[in-house]
Enzyme design. Sequence first.
Site, PDB file in Angstrom:
ATOM      1  N   HIS A  62       0.830  -1.194   0.000  1.00  0.00           N
ATOM      2  CA  HIS A  62       0.000   0.000   0.000  1.00  0.00           C
ATOM      3  C   HIS A  62       0.866   1.246   0.000  1.00  0.00           C
ATOM      4  CE1 HIS A  62       0.807  -1.209   4.170  1.00  0.00           C
ATOM      5  NE2 HIS A  62       0.837   0.088   4.443  1.00  0.00           N
ATOM      6  N   CYS A  86       1.485   2.414  12.269  1.00  0.00           N
ATOM      7  CA  CYS A  86       2.436   2.203  11.175  1.00  0.00           C
ATOM      8  C   CYS A  86       2.624   3.518  10.438  1.00  0.00           C
ATOM      9  CB  CYS A  86       1.948   1.105  10.222  1.00  0.00           C
ATOM     10  SG  CYS A  86       0.476   1.541   9.277  1.00  0.00           S
TER      11      CYS A  86
END
Length: 707
Positions: free
Chosen positions: A66, A222
Amino acid sequence: MSELIAPELVLLDENLGDSRFDVIERLAHTIVKAERANDFDQLYADAKARESKTDTGIPGGIAIPHCRSAAVTVPTLAMARPNPAVDFGAKDGPADLIFFIAAPDGADQAHLKLLSTLARSLMKKSFTASLREAKTPEEIVELVSGALGGGNAKKDAKSTATKDSATAPAAGAASSQGGTSAEGSDKKAEPAEAKAAAQAEPAGEDTAPAAAKKKIVAVTACPTGIAHTYMAADALKYAAEDLGYDFKVETQGSSGNETLTQADIDEADAVVFAVSVNVRDRNRFAGKPYVESPVKRGIDEPEAMLNEALAEAENPNGKRVAAATSTAEDSSSAVEGSWGTRIYKAVMTGVSYMIPFVAAGGIIVALGFMLEAVTVPNLGDLKDEPVRKAILENSSLFNLNGTHWTLYLGVVLHTIGGFGIELMVPALAAYIAYGLAQRPGIAPGFIAGTVAVTVQAGFLGGIVGGILAGVVAYGLGTLKLPRWLGSMMPVVITPLVTSLIAGAVMYLLLGAPLAWVMSALQGWLTSMSGTSSLVLGLILGAMMASDLGGPINKAAYLFATTGLSNGGAVNQEIMAAVIISGMVPPLAMALATTLRPKLFTEPERENGKAAWLLGASFISEGAIPFASADPLRVISSSIVGGALAGAISMSAHVASPAPHGGIWIVLLSNNVLMFLAAVAAGTLLSALVYLVLKSIGATSKAEKVAA
């Protein structure tokens, strides 16, 4: 809202290449072909850069590469089920279910929430089994759309639960974070299991009190904040349920945060940090046993992290979350690692706290010099502090007694700024001691630093005095004392004893040797400012650009600021060379990303935009994001440009009476044109060298796809 996934974005049972980057390349090309992104090179570069930081493969044969990219025009999911499967770094083998999440830079919260919902759905085995059994891209789209719809609202969970057994678990997973709708969905999908759980619950309450359950809280985060943050949260949640722990999690992500209350934290037995970025408001967890690992470990090994956290809680000497507090007990646990690491961090802490004193005081002094010079072009006896003192005593704003107002204001500013400069070394020592011993070290550090100034030991004396005070205060904080005496330690006893020891050692033993060393260093620098000024400029410039705010950079800066506080034209020239050279690395990175944007990822281009302001403000740390990703090329090119800028500055005798401010204090310089010329020359050379080094071996991603 645009559909996130469409049949043309699904690749089933194709050979997509041997490596993860081959798969990402194909998926990026698919997104561009579907007109959901407008620049393949940029999208691929951003996705590759993200994948290079952390493996996106997770247990169960799944991978979720991603990125956020300015090339993406519509939030998009592209899905691949490659044959053969491809390794994305998961411990249990290659992945055969791959979702590429491509989000625009400005993706709204609704889209980001859907993307994270999908990531959570993939934690359900029933959902992934349905994806593997699907025969057509249309079936994949229906399954994914069902999962996303089930995660949006409670009413969707009810309708989703009536679907076939392949789609119902997916919907339940999407809203499994604790709502009643998720529970209802799971009951319909798996009634026997739900019934058994419902029957077991009262028995559990009867046989074991709630207090017997271990309570764990966690934080997951993250860098992107879209997928791994929420997947780690769910993986830890499911593992805690299996192990019988009471568990709550805070997700610090991009699609909405679930926040722990202070009561949750206070009641917890242990804390799990599954994070790849800094924990926000970490001080809330002060004193709690904890374990900390990258966010991906929270997905791969959730049970291990939970058990390790409880093991730390059961170990009297286990890790505890440190925080800056006023108690002796906390000061003893506030620092971690080897003593070399502790002292290094403490010195950097001291320098960072010292810089505002230097910057504010030095610029105010420089403004005072300018106003004095307006009235008295040749300062003459104004260099003598007694003259300034006499002006302040005999004049006021409402009764100047014959003193010109510009001269009076100049003397006032000079005096105010002088207080800041005088506090430079004491502040350095105080916050070095603070870095080692927390609050109990501040007062002894200030005293030791003031002694260093008195004995003319300069910044070396400040560093030594601060370390000495910090070590003594830390040692006193580790003593096991009765509570009645321990309560007095941080406020009275520790500052008193530490000040006596550190002050006496500085005065009686270390002051004279350190003063001699400082005098010798200052003499060496002054001697080089004549015929060897070019060499001195090269040395200072290379030092400022070598580690971007690290110890070498700070050593050069401290030399310059200490000399500046002593006065003299030579010291002002050294100060100017240091400022100019320190501006070069971030400005060079900003220029490089502007000249050749295709060579950089979107995050790097964004960092480049910020680096313009950071470099112009003399904040060398603005180049750190580039150096972290590409240290050899960034540091080497920065040194070349910094050395050139320093050499030009010293050769042209550019002087700066201000110790900080970058381009914003250029008018205080004696030679504005050469100041700017030195900055421009160093920046241009450094940027060109970096672009040449970065271009070596670069290939066009578009050409590779065409081939």
